[in-house]
Design a protein around this motif. Structure first.
Motif, short mmCIF file in Angstrom:
data_model
loop_
_atom_site.label_atom_id
_atom_site.label_comp_id
_atom_site.label_asym_id
_atom_site.label_seq_id
_atom_site.Cartn_x
_atom_site.Cartn_y
_atom_site.Cartn_z
N LEU A 100 10.90 1.83 -0.37
CA LEU A 100 9.94 2.87 0.01
C LEU A 100 10.67 4.09 0.57
O LEU A 100 10.36 5.24 0.21
N ASN B 83 -0.05 4.21 7.71
CA ASN B 83 0.10 2.77 7.44
C ASN B 83 1.22 2.15 8.26
O ASN B 83 1.06 1.08 8.85
N ASN C 43 0.88 4.04 -2.78
CA ASN C 43 0.60 5.44 -2.43
C ASN C 43 1.65 6.37 -3.03
O ASN C 43 1.33 7.38 -3.66
N LEU C 44 2.91 6.02 -2.79
CA LEU C 44 4.00 6.91 -3.19
C LEU C 44 4.20 6.95 -4.70
O LEU C 44 4.28 8.03 -5.30
N SER D 193 8.06 10.30 7.34
CA SER D 193 7.64 9.05 6.70
C SER D 193 8.82 8.11 6.51
O SER D 193 8.70 6.89 6.72
N CYS E 155 -5.64 0.40 -0.92
CA CYS E 155 -5.19 1.77 -1.16
C CYS E 155 -6.06 2.46 -2.21
O CYS E 155 -5.79 3.62 -2.58
N SER F 78 10.97 7.85 -1.24
CA SER F 78 10.49 9.00 -0.48
C SER F 78 11.53 10.12 -0.52
O SER F 78 11.19 11.30 -0.64
N SER G 27 0.82 -1.21 0.00
CA SER G 27 0.00 0.00 0.00
C SER G 27 0.86 1.26 0.00
O SER G 27 0.56 2.23 -0.70
N CYS G 28 1.92 1.25 0.80
CA CYS G 28 2.80 2.42 0.85
C CYS G 28 3.49 2.66 -0.48
O CYS G 28 3.62 3.81 -0.93
N SER H 113 -0.97 9.09 4.61
CA SER H 113 -1.40 7.69 4.59
C SER H 113 -0.22 6.74 4.80
O SER H 113 -0.36 5.73 5.48
N ASN H 114 0.93 7.08 4.22
CA ASN H 114 2.10 6.23 4.42
C ASN H 114 2.55 6.23 5.87
O ASN H 114 2.89 5.19 6.44
#
Length: 336
Positions: A295, A268, A80-81, A108, A238, A299, A76-77, A264-265
């Motif tokens: 991840l 999560n 999202n990203l 994050s 997500c 970021s 999901s992360c 959200s990240n």
């Protein structure tokens, strides 16, 4: 299988409707209480759209499916990203606020590193470590709201005094002027809150339809639990973030689009993994170090975008790059 496909379509419809209500209600609340859209995206919208991940992770942990819980969060992360933020940037350029670059994105990354550290120390995430994650999450939320109240309405759209709508909403009101006049009184705070709650409920039911039926189809095709967690469940849970950010981008609410993804990240990693750990220790597979490391890396890349080309903005070209990287990630996860 036709029934499952039909229910998935119904779920998508609920997601679109819920996201639209959530964005509108959140924007109105932001204007009324003096919180910038960025802060609303980081708090109300981020936590609300993360509810499907939380429910899925708790159920997975209680039922002993640790791979599905960690896979859900990691997948999901990444979605999202790379996918959601990328698609939002393709729709419209996304300004990256200085505070997002200097605080939220570093938080994050730090959250991911904290989760990796706690999970690798004993090979599992325990109740005590879950409490640590939740304490950090509470501190982040409190500090974010505190700073948001200090920022006030600087650089923030004001509600129209007569219609109580945002300027970007007024642009699309030509076809609805007569309807708005018939309604009589402008929307109050209680109506805005009701929109948010109803939107979150629709997102939850829509995600349930999509996820449950997608899992049934994936299981029937013989796909492994880890891959289901990283792909089908991660993408399914997500979807609220995806639809919410895309709708926000179309409406011009770029602060909500960016804040929703970053918030959200963080939610999560800290909340969605912290709560299930309270119910049962979650065994951690070493292979997830790769997912969480990627991840953290991307970021940091997002912060780099703010200083390349158009300063403090994620461009369409960079959005396409993120979506392309996500496709490679999904293919590699399925193959390896």
């Amino acid at each position: 299988m036709l029934l499952q496909l039909f229910l998935i379509i119904v779920g998508f419809a609920l997601l679109v409707w819920g996201a639209d209500l959530l964005v509108n209600g959140s924007s109105q609340i932001a204007a009324r209480v003096g919180l910038p859209d960025r802060v609303i995206g980081l708090t109300v919208v981020a936590v609300g759209t993360a509810m499907p991940e939380l429910v899925v992770s708790v159920v997975s942990a209680v039922d002993g499916h640790a791979d599905m819980a960690f896979g859900n969060v990691a997948g999901s992360c990444m979605a999202n990203l790379l996918l959601i933020l990328g698609m939002s940037a393709v729709i419209t350029r996304l300004p990256l606020a200085r505070h997002t670059q200097r605080f939220e994105i570093p938080v994050s990354v730090a959250s991911v590193l904290l989760l990796m550290f706690l999970s690798n120390t004993g090979g599992e995430l325990t109740a005590v470590e879950g409490l640590i994650l939740l304490a950090v999450f509470a501190a982040f939320m409190g500090y974010t709201v505190f700073l948001g109240l200090r920022e006030g309405d600087s650089g923030h759209e004001e509600l129209d005094p007569e219609t109580q709508l945002m300027p970007h909403e007024l642009e699309n009101e030509d076809d609805d002027v007569a309807e708005e006049e018939d309604e009589g009184e402008p929307r109050g705070m209680h109506v805005s809150i009701a929109l948010v709650l109803f939107g979150i409920a629709l997102l939850k039911f829509g995600a349930d339809y999509v996820v449950n039926n997608s899992v049934e189809i994936a299981t029937a095709l013989g796909i492994s639990e880890r891959i289901i967690g990283l792909t089908v469940i991660a993408l399914g849970t997500c979807l609220p973030e995806l639809v919410t950010s895309v709708v926000a981008a179309f409406k011009g609410n770029t602060d909500i689009a960016v804040g929703n993804v970053v918030g959200s990240n963080i939610t999560n990693v800290l909340l969605v993994m912290g709560v299930p750990a309270l119910f049962s220790p979650i065994v951690y597979a070493f292979s997830y170090n790769i997912d969480f490391a990627l991840l953290a890396i991307f970021s940091v890349v997002l912060v780099g975008f703010a200083f390349v080309g158009t300063k403090h903005t994620m461009t369409r070209r960079e959005g396409v790059f993120f979506v392309f990287i996500y496709i490679i990630y999904i293919v590699a996860s399925a193959v390896l």
